[in-house]
Scaffold this motif. Structure first.
Motif: not given
Ligand code: GTP
Ligand code: MG
Length: 584
Positions: A494-499, A504-520
Protein backbone atom coordinates in the motif's frame (compact mmCIF):
# COMPACT_ATOMS: atom_id res chain seq x y z
CA UNK A 1 -11.49 9.45 -17.79
CA UNK A 2 -12.53 7.21 -20.64
CA UNK A 3 -14.36 4.38 -19.00
CA UNK A 4 -17.56 2.68 -19.94
CA UNK A 5 -19.71 1.20 -17.22
CA UNK A 6 -21.53 -1.97 -18.09
CA UNK A 7 -25.33 -1.82 -17.86
CA UNK A 8 -25.42 -4.07 -14.82
CA UNK A 9 -23.01 -1.84 -12.90
CA UNK A 10 -25.06 1.21 -13.76
CA UNK A 11 -28.24 -0.52 -12.70
CA UNK A 12 -26.71 -1.43 -9.38
CA UNK A 13 -25.29 2.02 -8.83
CA UNK A 14 -28.65 3.60 -9.59
CA UNK A 15 -30.28 1.13 -7.21
CA UNK A 16 -28.18 1.97 -4.25
CA UNK A 17 -28.20 5.73 -4.84
CA UNK A 18 -32.00 5.56 -5.04
CA UNK A 19 -32.49 3.34 -2.02
CA UNK A 20 -30.05 5.33 0.11
CA UNK A 21 -31.95 8.49 -0.57
CA UNK A 22 -35.24 6.72 0.24
CA UNK A 23 -33.86 5.51 3.57
CA UNK A 24 -32.41 8.89 4.41
CA UNK A 25 -35.74 10.55 3.63
CA UNK A 26 -37.61 7.99 5.73
CA UNK A 27 -35.32 8.32 8.69
CA UNK A 28 -35.18 12.09 8.50
CA UNK A 29 -38.96 12.33 8.60
CA UNK A 30 -39.63 9.55 11.11
CA UNK A 31 -36.65 9.42 13.42
CA UNK A 32 -35.04 12.84 12.99
CA UNK A 33 -31.32 13.22 12.28
CA UNK A 34 -29.33 10.81 14.45
CA UNK A 35 -30.52 7.25 14.01
CA UNK A 36 -30.04 5.57 17.37
CA UNK A 37 -29.57 1.80 17.31
CA UNK A 38 -32.84 1.15 19.19
CA UNK A 39 -34.73 3.42 16.79
CA UNK A 40 -33.16 1.71 13.80
CA UNK A 41 -34.15 -1.73 15.15
CA UNK A 42 -37.69 -0.58 16.00
CA UNK A 43 -38.09 1.08 12.60
CA UNK A 44 -37.03 -2.09 10.78
CA UNK A 45 -39.13 -4.38 13.00
CA UNK A 46 -42.21 -2.25 12.41
CA UNK A 47 -41.49 -2.23 8.68
CA UNK A 48 -41.24 -6.04 8.69
CA UNK A 49 -44.55 -6.30 10.58
CA UNK A 50 -46.21 -4.35 7.78
CA UNK A 51 -44.65 -6.44 4.99
CA UNK A 52 -45.48 -9.60 3.07
CA UNK A 53 -43.31 -11.49 0.63
CA UNK A 54 -45.00 -12.84 -2.49
CA UNK A 55 -43.49 -15.23 -5.01
CA UNK A 56 -44.42 -14.16 -8.54
CA UNK A 57 -43.89 -15.28 -12.12
CA UNK A 58 -41.52 -12.46 -12.98
CA UNK A 59 -40.75 -8.84 -12.19
CA UNK A 60 -43.52 -7.88 -14.63
CA UNK A 61 -46.13 -9.38 -12.30
CA UNK A 62 -45.80 -6.47 -9.90
CA UNK A 63 -48.43 -4.26 -11.53
CA UNK A 64 -50.96 -7.06 -11.32
CA UNK A 65 -49.84 -7.97 -7.79
CA UNK A 66 -49.84 -4.42 -6.46
CA UNK A 67 -53.20 -3.81 -8.03
CA UNK A 68 -54.61 -6.94 -6.35
CA UNK A 69 -52.97 -6.29 -2.99
CA UNK A 70 -54.02 -2.64 -2.79
CA UNK A 71 -57.57 -3.95 -2.10
CA UNK A 72 -56.37 -4.57 1.45
CA UNK A 73 -54.83 -1.19 2.15
CA UNK A 74 -52.35 1.41 0.98
CA UNK A 75 -49.09 -0.03 -0.29
CA UNK A 76 -46.09 2.22 0.32
CA UNK A 77 -43.45 0.22 -1.47
CA UNK A 78 -42.71 -2.90 -3.47
CA UNK A 79 -39.25 -4.43 -3.85
CA UNK A 80 -38.45 -7.10 -6.38
CA UNK A 81 -35.67 -9.69 -6.44
CA UNK A 82 -34.76 -12.76 -8.40
CA UNK A 83 -32.80 -15.73 -7.07
CA UNK A 84 -30.28 -17.92 -8.89
CA UNK A 85 -32.96 -20.57 -9.58
CA UNK A 86 -34.90 -17.85 -11.50
CA UNK A 87 -37.64 -17.67 -8.87
CA UNK A 88 -38.98 -14.12 -8.45
CA UNK A 89 -40.28 -12.39 -5.33
CA UNK A 90 -41.86 -9.07 -4.45
CA UNK A 91 -41.74 -7.69 -0.94
CA UNK A 92 -44.77 -5.48 -0.33
CA UNK A 93 -44.84 -2.92 2.45
CA UNK A 94 -48.27 -1.71 3.63
CA UNK A 95 -48.90 1.56 5.36
CA UNK A 96 -50.71 0.01 8.32
CA UNK A 97 -50.63 -3.21 10.29
CA UNK A 98 -54.37 -3.74 9.79
CA UNK A 99 -53.79 -4.36 6.08
CA UNK A 100 -51.51 -7.28 6.92
CA UNK A 101 -54.25 -8.94 8.92
CA UNK A 102 -56.71 -8.38 6.07
CA UNK A 103 -54.40 -9.61 3.34
CA UNK A 104 -53.37 -12.73 5.29
CA UNK A 105 -56.98 -13.47 6.26
CA UNK A 106 -57.88 -13.31 2.58
CA UNK A 107 -55.20 -15.81 1.54
CA UNK A 108 -55.98 -19.50 1.28
CA UNK A 109 -54.03 -22.74 1.55
CA UNK A 110 -53.22 -24.89 -1.43
CA UNK A 111 -55.74 -27.70 -1.01
CA UNK A 112 -53.76 -30.00 -3.30
CA UNK A 113 -50.63 -29.69 -1.20
CA UNK A 114 -49.75 -32.19 1.51
CA UNK A 115 -47.76 -29.47 3.31
CA UNK A 116 -48.63 -28.34 6.84
CA UNK A 117 -50.80 -25.20 6.56
CA UNK A 118 -48.43 -22.75 8.29
CA UNK A 119 -49.54 -19.14 8.70
CA UNK A 120 -46.78 -16.77 7.70
CA UNK A 121 -46.17 -13.61 5.66
CA UNK A 122 -44.65 -15.71 2.85
CA UNK A 123 -47.12 -16.26 0.00
CA UNK A 124 -47.34 -16.95 -3.70
CA UNK A 125 -49.44 -15.25 -6.35
CA UNK A 126 -51.73 -17.30 -8.60
CA UNK A 127 -51.91 -16.47 -12.30
CA UNK A 128 -54.77 -14.04 -13.08
CA UNK A 129 -56.71 -16.52 -15.23
CA UNK A 130 -57.26 -18.81 -12.25
CA UNK A 131 -59.10 -16.15 -10.25
CA UNK A 132 -62.65 -16.13 -11.64
CA UNK A 133 -64.44 -12.86 -12.16
CA UNK A 134 -61.53 -10.75 -11.07
CA UNK A 135 -61.27 -7.75 -13.36
CA UNK A 136 -57.70 -6.54 -13.15
CA UNK A 137 -57.25 -2.84 -13.68
CA UNK A 138 -53.60 -2.12 -14.35
CA UNK A 139 -51.94 0.70 -12.52
CA UNK A 140 -50.69 3.43 -14.77
CA UNK A 141 -47.01 4.14 -15.30
CA UNK A 142 -46.64 6.83 -12.66
CA UNK A 143 -48.14 4.57 -9.95
CA UNK A 144 -45.85 1.84 -11.08
CA UNK A 145 -42.77 3.98 -10.56
CA UNK A 146 -43.99 5.16 -7.17
CA UNK A 147 -44.60 1.64 -5.87
CA UNK A 148 -41.81 -0.47 -7.31
CA UNK A 149 -38.84 0.97 -5.44
CA UNK A 150 -36.31 -1.65 -6.42
CA UNK A 151 -36.09 -4.25 -9.14
CA UNK A 152 -33.64 -7.14 -8.91
CA UNK A 153 -32.76 -5.81 -5.46
CA UNK A 154 -30.48 -8.68 -4.44
CA UNK A 155 -28.28 -8.10 -7.43
CA UNK A 156 -24.67 -8.21 -6.30
CA UNK A 157 -22.13 -6.39 -8.39
CA UNK A 158 -19.80 -9.01 -9.83
CA UNK A 159 -16.32 -9.10 -8.34
CA UNK A 160 -14.87 -8.11 -11.73
CA UNK A 161 -17.21 -5.13 -11.99
CA UNK A 162 -16.36 -3.98 -8.46
CA UNK A 163 -12.72 -4.14 -9.50
CA UNK A 164 -13.44 -2.11 -12.65
CA UNK A 165 -15.10 0.59 -10.59
CA UNK A 166 -12.27 0.58 -8.07
CA UNK A 167 -9.78 1.04 -10.89
CA UNK A 168 -11.75 3.98 -12.24
CA UNK A 169 -11.66 5.86 -8.90
CA UNK A 170 -9.68 9.06 -8.54
CA UNK A 171 -7.37 8.00 -5.73
CA UNK A 172 -6.84 5.28 -3.11
CA UNK A 173 -9.27 6.85 -0.61
CA UNK A 174 -11.98 7.00 -3.28
CA UNK A 175 -11.29 3.36 -4.05
CA UNK A 176 -11.98 2.51 -0.39
CA UNK A 177 -15.24 4.51 -0.41
CA UNK A 178 -16.33 2.89 -3.68
CA UNK A 179 -15.72 -0.58 -2.27
CA UNK A 180 -17.82 0.28 0.78
CA UNK A 181 -20.71 1.71 -1.22
CA UNK A 182 -20.81 -1.18 -3.68
CA UNK A 183 -20.63 -4.02 -1.22
CA UNK A 184 -22.49 -2.90 1.91
CA UNK A 185 -25.86 -4.40 2.85
CA UNK A 186 -28.64 -2.69 0.94
CA UNK A 187 -32.12 -1.71 2.07
CA UNK A 188 -33.85 -4.82 0.68
CA UNK A 189 -31.32 -7.15 2.30
CA UNK A 190 -32.00 -5.50 5.66
CA UNK A 191 -35.77 -5.78 5.11
CA UNK A 192 -35.50 -9.51 4.32
CA UNK A 193 -33.42 -10.07 7.46
CA UNK A 194 -36.08 -8.48 9.65
CA UNK A 195 -38.81 -10.40 7.80
CA UNK A 196 -37.00 -13.68 8.59
CA UNK A 197 -36.98 -12.67 12.26
CA UNK A 198 -40.69 -11.80 12.09
CA UNK A 199 -41.56 -15.15 10.52
CA UNK A 200 -39.98 -17.02 13.45
CA UNK A 201 -41.56 -14.68 15.98
CA UNK A 202 -45.03 -15.12 14.42
CA UNK A 203 -44.69 -18.89 14.30
CA UNK A 204 -44.49 -19.18 18.09
CA UNK A 205 -46.58 -16.14 18.99
CA UNK A 206 -49.63 -18.21 19.99
CA UNK A 207 -47.85 -19.76 22.92
CA UNK A 208 -45.23 -16.97 23.40
CA UNK A 209 -46.86 -13.67 22.40
CA UNK A 210 -44.03 -11.74 24.07
CA UNK A 211 -41.26 -13.55 22.20
CA UNK A 212 -39.08 -11.56 19.86
CA UNK A 213 -36.40 -12.53 17.39
CA UNK A 214 -33.76 -9.81 17.21
CA UNK A 215 -31.12 -9.55 14.47
CA UNK A 216 -27.57 -8.81 15.65
CA UNK A 217 -24.03 -9.04 14.25
CA UNK A 218 -23.09 -7.55 10.92
CA UNK A 219 -26.72 -7.45 9.70
CA UNK A 220 -27.27 -4.50 12.04
CA UNK A 221 -23.90 -3.24 13.31
CA UNK A 222 -23.13 -1.25 10.16
CA UNK A 223 -20.30 -3.51 9.02
CA UNK A 224 -22.38 -6.02 7.03
CA UNK A 225 -21.68 -6.70 3.40
CA UNK A 226 -24.20 -8.07 0.88
CA UNK A 227 -24.87 -11.74 1.44
CA UNK A 228 -23.53 -11.79 5.03
CA UNK A 229 -25.14 -14.26 7.41
CA UNK A 230 -28.04 -13.29 9.67
CA UNK A 231 -27.40 -13.66 13.41
CA UNK A 232 -30.61 -13.88 15.41
CA UNK A 233 -31.36 -14.11 19.10
CA UNK A 234 -34.74 -15.47 20.12
CA UNK A 235 -36.02 -14.14 23.42
CA UNK A 236 -39.15 -15.40 25.12
CA UNK A 237 -39.44 -12.73 27.75
CA UNK A 238 -39.11 -9.47 25.82
CA UNK A 239 -41.01 -6.85 27.77
CA UNK A 240 -42.57 -9.17 30.35
CA UNK A 241 -40.63 -7.69 33.24
CA UNK A 242 -42.37 -4.35 33.21
CA UNK A 243 -45.76 -5.21 31.67
CA UNK A 244 -48.75 -5.54 33.99
CA UNK A 245 -46.56 -5.95 37.03
CA UNK A 246 -49.37 -4.62 39.24
CA UNK A 247 -51.95 -7.08 38.00
CA UNK A 248 -53.23 -9.57 40.59
CA UNK A 249 -53.64 -12.28 37.96
CA UNK A 250 -50.49 -14.24 37.28
CA UNK A 251 -49.88 -16.80 34.51
CA UNK A 252 -49.20 -20.38 35.54
CA UNK A 253 -45.86 -21.45 34.05
CA UNK A 254 -43.81 -24.63 34.16
CA UNK A 255 -40.83 -24.57 36.47
CA UNK A 256 -37.38 -25.38 35.09
CA UNK A 257 -36.63 -28.75 36.61
CA UNK A 258 -33.18 -29.30 35.14
CA UNK A 259 -30.23 -26.90 35.08
CA UNK A 260 -30.55 -23.81 32.95
CA UNK A 261 -28.11 -24.92 30.25
CA UNK A 262 -29.72 -28.25 29.50
CA UNK A 263 -33.11 -26.55 29.63
CA UNK A 264 -32.00 -24.05 26.97
CA UNK A 265 -30.69 -26.94 24.86
CA UNK A 266 -34.05 -28.72 25.07
CA UNK A 267 -35.93 -25.55 24.16
CA UNK A 268 -33.62 -25.06 21.20
CA UNK A 269 -34.18 -28.62 20.03
CA UNK A 270 -37.90 -27.97 20.12
CA UNK A 271 -37.59 -24.65 18.25
CA UNK A 272 -35.34 -26.21 15.62
CA UNK A 273 -37.99 -28.90 15.04
CA UNK A 274 -40.68 -26.24 14.57
CA UNK A 275 -38.48 -24.40 12.08
CA UNK A 276 -37.60 -27.53 10.18
CA UNK A 277 -41.02 -29.16 10.10
CA UNK A 278 -43.43 -26.25 9.81
CA UNK A 279 -41.90 -23.06 8.46
CA UNK A 280 -41.92 -22.49 4.69
CA UNK A 281 -38.56 -21.59 3.18
CA UNK A 282 -36.45 -22.89 6.07
CA UNK A 283 -34.15 -25.76 5.12
CA UNK A 284 -30.88 -27.46 6.16
CA UNK A 285 -31.52 -27.01 9.87
CA UNK A 286 -28.51 -27.99 12.01
CA UNK A 287 -28.17 -27.86 15.78
CA UNK A 288 -24.90 -27.04 17.50
CA UNK A 289 -26.06 -27.28 21.08
CA UNK A 290 -22.82 -28.16 22.87
CA UNK A 291 -21.09 -24.84 22.04
CA UNK A 292 -20.59 -22.14 24.72
CA UNK A 293 -23.45 -20.33 23.00
CA UNK A 294 -25.77 -23.09 21.65
CA UNK A 295 -26.87 -22.32 18.13
CA UNK A 296 -29.31 -23.45 15.40
CA UNK A 297 -28.09 -22.93 11.84
CA UNK A 298 -30.36 -22.96 8.81
CA UNK A 299 -30.77 -21.69 5.28
CA UNK A 300 -33.81 -19.68 4.18
CA UNK A 301 -34.55 -20.55 0.55
CA UNK A 302 -37.08 -17.81 -0.18
CA UNK A 303 -35.18 -15.02 1.54
CA UNK A 304 -31.77 -16.26 0.38
CA UNK A 305 -30.25 -16.14 3.86
CA UNK A 306 -27.92 -18.20 6.02
CA UNK A 307 -29.12 -17.82 9.58
CA UNK A 308 -27.53 -18.50 13.00
CA UNK A 309 -30.18 -18.55 15.74
CA UNK A 310 -29.30 -18.36 19.44
CA UNK A 311 -31.34 -17.85 22.58
CA UNK A 312 -30.65 -15.61 25.59
CA UNK A 313 -27.57 -14.07 23.99
CA UNK A 314 -28.40 -10.43 24.52
CA UNK A 315 -24.71 -9.60 24.94
CA UNK A 316 -24.39 -10.21 21.15
CA UNK A 317 -27.13 -7.64 20.54
CA UNK A 318 -25.51 -5.09 22.86
CA UNK A 319 -22.11 -5.78 21.28
CA UNK A 320 -23.67 -5.03 17.88
CA UNK A 321 -25.12 -1.83 19.32
CA UNK A 322 -21.69 -0.83 20.62
CA UNK A 323 -20.11 -1.43 17.19
CA UNK A 324 -22.99 0.46 15.54
CA UNK A 325 -22.41 3.48 17.81
CA UNK A 326 -18.64 3.43 17.23
CA UNK A 327 -19.26 3.26 13.48
CA UNK A 328 -21.51 6.34 13.74
CA UNK A 329 -18.84 8.46 15.45
CA UNK A 330 -16.87 9.16 12.28
CA UNK A 331 -17.78 8.64 8.63
CA UNK A 332 -14.42 6.98 7.84
CA UNK A 333 -14.78 4.11 10.31
CA UNK A 334 -17.15 1.84 8.37
CA UNK A 335 -15.33 2.31 5.05
CA UNK A 336 -12.06 1.45 6.76
CA UNK A 337 -13.45 -1.69 8.39
CA UNK A 338 -14.97 -2.78 5.06
CA UNK A 339 -11.66 -2.56 3.23
CA UNK A 340 -9.85 -4.37 6.06
CA UNK A 341 -12.42 -7.20 6.01
CA UNK A 342 -12.17 -7.43 2.24
CA UNK A 343 -8.37 -7.49 2.34
CA UNK A 344 -8.38 -10.22 5.04
CA UNK A 345 -10.79 -12.31 3.00
CA UNK A 346 -8.81 -12.03 -0.20
CA UNK A 347 -5.47 -12.96 1.36
CA UNK A 348 -7.17 -15.91 3.07
CA UNK A 349 -6.90 -14.70 6.66
CA UNK A 350 -10.64 -15.07 7.21
CA UNK A 351 -12.76 -17.99 6.18
CA UNK A 352 -16.56 -18.39 6.14
CA UNK A 353 -16.38 -21.49 8.34
CA UNK A 354 -15.34 -21.17 12.00
CA UNK A 355 -11.83 -22.34 12.90
CA UNK A 356 -8.43 -21.36 14.25
CA UNK A 357 -8.31 -18.23 12.10
CA UNK A 358 -9.21 -14.62 12.75
CA UNK A 359 -12.91 -13.69 12.39
CA UNK A 360 -14.48 -10.57 10.94
CA UNK A 361 -15.61 -9.66 14.44
CA UNK A 362 -12.02 -9.81 15.80
CA UNK A 363 -10.80 -7.82 12.80
CA UNK A 364 -13.36 -5.10 13.51
CA UNK A 365 -12.14 -4.99 17.11
CA UNK A 366 -8.51 -4.67 15.96
CA UNK A 367 -9.53 -1.79 13.68
CA UNK A 368 -11.37 -0.09 16.55
CA UNK A 369 -8.33 -0.47 18.81
CA UNK A 370 -6.09 0.98 16.11
CA UNK A 371 -8.44 3.98 15.74
CA UNK A 372 -8.24 4.54 19.49
CA UNK A 373 -4.44 4.54 19.33
CA UNK A 374 -3.65 6.48 16.19
CA UNK A 375 -2.15 9.93 16.74
CA UNK A 376 -5.23 12.12 17.21
CA UNK A 377 -7.56 9.19 17.95
CA UNK A 378 -10.72 8.80 15.89
CA UNK A 379 -12.40 6.79 18.62
CA UNK A 380 -12.50 7.16 22.41
CA UNK A 381 -11.81 4.33 24.87
CA UNK A 382 -15.03 2.43 25.56
CA UNK A 383 -14.58 3.28 29.24
CA UNK A 384 -15.54 6.84 28.30
CA UNK A 385 -18.86 5.57 26.93
CA UNK A 386 -19.36 3.57 30.15
CA UNK A 387 -18.62 6.58 32.34
CA UNK A 388 -20.87 8.88 30.31
CA UNK A 389 -23.89 6.55 30.52
CA UNK A 390 -27.19 8.02 31.70
CA UNK A 391 -30.08 6.39 33.52
CA UNK A 392 -31.67 5.56 30.15
CA UNK A 393 -28.61 3.60 29.09
CA UNK A 394 -28.73 0.98 31.82
CA UNK A 395 -28.93 -2.48 30.25
CA UNK A 396 -28.37 -5.68 32.16
CA UNK A 397 -28.75 -9.05 30.48
CA UNK A 398 -30.70 -11.97 31.94
CA UNK A 399 -27.47 -13.47 33.26
CA UNK A 400 -26.42 -10.27 34.96
CA UNK A 401 -24.02 -8.90 32.37
CA UNK A 402 -23.63 -5.16 32.60
CA UNK A 403 -24.08 -3.68 29.11
CA UNK A 404 -24.50 -0.09 30.22
CA UNK A 405 -22.85 2.51 27.97
CA UNK A 406 -23.81 5.83 26.46
CA UNK A 407 -26.18 5.32 23.55
CA UNK A 408 -26.27 8.92 22.32
CA UNK A 409 -22.72 9.59 21.17
CA UNK A 410 -23.57 13.18 20.21
CA UNK A 411 -23.36 14.12 23.90
CA UNK A 412 -20.02 12.35 24.33
CA UNK A 413 -17.13 14.56 25.40
CA UNK A 414 -14.97 13.48 22.47
CA UNK A 415 -14.02 15.16 19.20
CA UNK A 416 -11.35 13.98 16.82
CA UNK A 417 -8.73 16.25 15.31
CA UNK A 418 -7.65 13.57 12.91
CA UNK A 419 -8.05 14.67 9.28
CA UNK A 420 -6.25 11.73 7.69
CA UNK A 421 -7.42 10.35 4.39
CA UNK A 422 -8.77 6.79 4.36
CA UNK A 423 -5.68 5.66 2.45
CA UNK A 424 -3.38 6.96 5.20
CA UNK A 425 -5.49 5.34 7.90
CA UNK A 426 -5.41 2.01 6.11
CA UNK A 427 -1.65 2.19 5.74
CA UNK A 428 -1.27 3.13 9.41
CA UNK A 429 -3.50 0.19 10.40
CA UNK A 430 -1.15 -2.21 8.60
CA UNK A 431 1.92 -0.52 10.06
CA UNK A 432 0.47 -0.48 13.56
CA UNK A 433 -0.18 -4.21 13.64
CA UNK A 434 3.11 -5.00 11.89
CA UNK A 435 4.77 -3.71 15.03
CA UNK A 436 2.26 -4.72 17.69
CA UNK A 437 3.69 -6.96 20.40
CA UNK A 438 1.10 -9.75 20.30
CA UNK A 439 3.40 -11.99 22.38
CA UNK A 440 3.21 -9.87 25.51
CA UNK A 441 0.32 -7.47 25.08
CA UNK A 442 -3.44 -7.79 25.08
CA UNK A 443 -5.81 -5.37 23.38
CA UNK A 444 -8.22 -3.50 25.60
CA UNK A 445 -10.77 -1.42 23.73
CA UNK A 446 -12.22 -0.45 27.12
CA UNK A 447 -9.03 1.32 28.10
CA UNK A 448 -8.07 2.14 24.53
CA UNK A 449 -4.56 0.87 25.25
CA UNK A 450 -2.48 -2.30 25.42
CA UNK A 451 -2.37 -4.23 28.68
CA UNK A 452 -0.27 -7.17 29.90
CA UNK A 453 -1.55 -10.40 28.36
CA UNK A 454 -3.38 -12.46 31.01
CA UNK A 455 -2.72 -15.85 29.35
CA UNK A 456 -0.86 -17.51 26.48
CA UNK A 457 -3.45 -17.01 23.73
CA UNK A 458 -1.77 -15.98 20.48
CA UNK A 459 -3.93 -12.86 20.18
CA UNK A 460 -5.76 -11.52 23.21
CA UNK A 461 -8.63 -9.05 22.65
CA UNK A 462 -10.48 -8.24 25.86
CA UNK A 463 -14.22 -8.54 25.28
CA UNK A 464 -15.53 -5.06 26.17
CA UNK A 465 -18.77 -6.41 27.65
CA UNK A 466 -17.27 -9.48 29.33
CA UNK A 467 -13.75 -8.36 30.29
CA UNK A 468 -12.77 -11.80 31.57
CA UNK A 469 -13.19 -13.26 28.06
CA UNK A 470 -10.87 -13.17 25.07
CA UNK A 471 -12.72 -12.47 21.80
CA UNK A 472 -9.91 -14.04 19.74
CA UNK A 473 -9.28 -17.11 21.87
CA UNK A 474 -9.80 -19.34 18.84
CA UNK A 475 -6.78 -17.99 16.91
CA UNK A 476 -3.78 -20.35 16.68
CA UNK A 477 -0.15 -19.23 16.85
CA UNK A 478 0.26 -20.06 13.15
CA UNK A 479 -2.71 -17.90 12.20
CA UNK A 480 -1.37 -15.06 14.34
CA UNK A 481 1.96 -15.34 12.53
CA UNK A 482 0.17 -15.33 9.18
CA UNK A 483 -1.69 -12.19 10.22
CA UNK A 484 1.60 -10.48 11.08
CA UNK A 485 3.16 -11.46 7.76
CA UNK A 486 0.11 -10.33 5.80
CA UNK A 487 -0.09 -6.91 7.51
CA UNK A 488 3.61 -6.37 6.74
CA UNK A 489 3.07 -7.32 3.13
CA UNK A 490 0.03 -5.08 2.90
CA UNK A 491 1.89 -2.14 4.46
CA UNK A 492 4.66 -2.56 1.92
CA UNK A 493 2.28 -2.85 -1.04
CA UNK A 494 0.00 0.00 0.00
CA UNK A 495 2.84 2.39 0.76
CA UNK A 496 4.13 1.91 -2.79
CA UNK A 497 0.63 2.20 -4.23
CA UNK A 498 -0.05 5.49 -2.48
CA UNK A 499 3.29 6.89 -3.69
CA UNK A 500 2.67 5.69 -7.26
CA UNK A 501 -0.90 7.00 -7.30
CA UNK A 502 0.41 10.48 -6.52
CA UNK A 503 2.87 10.53 -9.39
CA UNK A 504 1.51 8.26 -12.14
CA UNK A 505 -1.68 8.57 -14.12
CA UNK A 506 -4.23 6.01 -13.01
CA UNK A 507 -5.09 3.11 -15.28
CA UNK A 508 -8.50 1.53 -15.58
CA UNK A 509 -7.04 -1.65 -16.99
CA UNK A 510 -3.92 -2.22 -14.87
CA UNK A 511 -4.31 -3.01 -11.16
CA UNK A 512 -3.44 -0.12 -8.87
CA UNK A 513 -4.22 1.08 -5.34
CA UNK A 514 -6.21 -1.23 -3.07
CA UNK A 515 -6.78 -3.60 -6.00
CA UNK A 516 -3.20 -4.75 -5.45
CA UNK A 517 -4.01 -5.61 -1.84
CA UNK A 518 -6.71 -8.04 -2.92
CA UNK A 519 -4.45 -10.75 -4.20
CA UNK A 520 -4.35 -14.18 -2.69
CA UNK A 521 -1.30 -14.75 -0.52
CA UNK A 522 0.18 -17.04 -3.18
CA UNK A 523 0.21 -14.12 -5.59
CA UNK A 524 1.91 -11.76 -3.17
CA UNK A 525 5.58 -12.06 -2.42
CA UNK A 526 6.09 -12.40 1.31
CA UNK A 527 9.10 -10.33 2.19
CA UNK A 528 8.77 -9.20 5.80
CA UNK A 529 12.08 -7.37 5.61
CA UNK A 530 10.63 -4.98 3.05
CA UNK A 531 8.74 -3.49 5.89
CA UNK A 532 11.77 -1.97 7.53
CA UNK A 533 12.28 0.78 5.01
CA UNK A 534 13.72 4.06 6.36
CA UNK A 535 10.31 5.79 6.71
CA UNK A 536 8.99 2.95 8.81
CA UNK A 537 11.51 3.75 11.51
CA UNK A 538 9.41 6.81 12.30
CA UNK A 539 6.30 4.77 12.89
CA UNK A 540 6.29 5.45 16.65
CA UNK A 541 5.52 9.06 15.87
CA UNK A 542 2.22 7.99 14.43
CA UNK A 543 0.86 6.77 17.71
CA UNK A 544 0.60 8.15 21.21
CA UNK A 545 2.79 6.40 23.72
CA UNK A 546 0.59 4.88 26.37
CA UNK A 547 1.65 3.21 29.56
CA UNK A 548 1.01 -0.46 29.81
CA UNK A 549 -1.70 -1.30 32.21
CA UNK A 550 -2.29 -4.48 34.08
CA UNK A 551 -5.58 -6.31 33.82
CA UNK A 552 -7.30 -4.80 36.80
CA UNK A 553 -10.02 -6.44 38.80
CA UNK A 554 -12.16 -3.37 39.15
CA UNK A 555 -15.90 -2.86 39.20
CA UNK A 556 -16.07 -4.28 35.67
CA UNK A 557 -14.84 -7.60 36.95
CA UNK A 558 -17.45 -10.24 36.61
CA UNK A 559 -16.74 -12.24 39.71
CA UNK A 560 -19.24 -10.17 41.55
CA UNK A 561 -21.27 -8.90 38.69
CA UNK A 562 -24.66 -8.74 40.33
CA UNK A 563 -23.29 -6.72 43.26
CA UNK A 564 -21.53 -4.28 40.98
CA UNK A 565 -24.54 -3.93 38.71
CA UNK A 566 -26.63 -2.98 41.72
CA UNK A 567 -24.04 -0.42 42.83
CA UNK A 568 -23.86 0.93 39.33
CA UNK A 569 -27.61 1.23 39.07
CA UNK A 570 -27.74 3.07 42.39
CA UNK A 571 -24.88 5.37 41.37
CA UNK A 572 -26.43 6.14 38.04
CA UNK A 573 -29.79 6.80 39.63
CA UNK A 574 -28.09 9.16 42.11
CA UNK A 575 -26.06 10.83 39.38
CA UNK A 576 -29.17 11.27 37.28
CA UNK A 577 -31.10 12.76 40.19
CA UNK A 578 -28.24 15.14 40.97
CA UNK A 579 -28.06 16.26 37.35
CA UNK A 580 -31.81 16.76 37.28
CA UNK A 581 -31.69 18.82 40.47
CA UNK A 582 -28.82 20.94 39.24
CA UNK A 583 -30.63 21.53 35.95
CA UNK A 584 -33.44 23.23 37.74
P1 GTP B 1 -19.89 -11.58 9.58
O1 GTP B 1 -21.03 -12.51 9.87
O2 GTP B 1 -18.62 -12.32 9.31
O3 GTP B 1 -20.20 -10.57 8.55
O4 GTP B 1 -19.58 -10.72 10.91
P2 GTP B 1 -20.36 -10.67 12.31
O5 GTP B 1 -19.92 -9.44 13.05
O6 GTP B 1 -21.82 -10.86 12.12
O7 GTP B 1 -19.73 -11.91 13.06
P3 GTP B 1 -20.40 -13.29 13.50
O8 GTP B 1 -21.55 -13.67 12.62
O9 GTP B 1 -19.26 -14.25 13.60
O10 GTP B 1 -20.91 -12.98 14.96
C1 GTP B 1 -22.08 -12.22 15.21
C2 GTP B 1 -21.91 -11.37 16.43
O11 GTP B 1 -21.72 -12.21 17.57
C3 GTP B 1 -20.70 -10.42 16.43
O12 GTP B 1 -20.95 -9.22 15.76
C4 GTP B 1 -20.49 -10.24 17.90
O13 GTP B 1 -21.42 -9.30 18.41
C5 GTP B 1 -20.82 -11.61 18.47
N1 GTP B 1 -19.61 -12.46 18.53
C6 GTP B 1 -19.02 -13.14 17.53
N2 GTP B 1 -17.93 -13.80 17.96
C7 GTP B 1 -17.83 -13.55 19.27
C8 GTP B 1 -16.91 -13.94 20.27
O14 GTP B 1 -15.94 -14.67 20.07
N3 GTP B 1 -17.16 -13.47 21.51
C9 GTP B 1 -18.22 -12.68 21.76
N4 GTP B 1 -18.43 -12.26 22.98
N5 GTP B 1 -19.10 -12.28 20.85
C10 GTP B 1 -18.91 -12.69 19.62
MG1 MG C 1 -22.71 -12.56 11.26
Amino acid sequence: MYFTYTNSIWRNLKNFIHENSVIRRKFSSEVKQEVKFDNFIEFRRAQASRSILVQVQSENSYVDLCNYCSKFGDIIGAHHYELKDNSNYILIEYKTLESIKEVLDSAHYNLESTGIPAYSPLLWFKAAGVVKGNSVKLLNDSNKKGILKISNGLYQTREADVMELILSAENVSDQIKTLHELTKLNDLEIRLRFLAAKQIENSISGIFPKASALPFGSSVNGFGKMGCDLDLVLRFNQGIVKDNINSRLVFHTKENLTNERSQVQKQMECISDILQIFLPGITSVRRILQARVPIIKFHHLLLNLDVDLTMSNMSGVYMSELLYILGEIDHRIRSLIFVIRKWAQSVGLTNPSPGRWITNFSLSCLAIFFLQNVKHPLLPPIDLLNKSATINDIRITENGLNCTFLRDHSILDFRTENNSELSELLLQFFEFFSQFDFSNKAISMNKGSAIIKPDHSSIYIVNPLEPNLNISKNISLEECERFRIEVRNAAWILDNEIENAKSNSKSTTKLWGIANLFKTSQETVIKPNFFFKPRMVEIKNLFDDKDEEKVISDENDHLNIKESVKTLETNLTKKFKINKTSDR
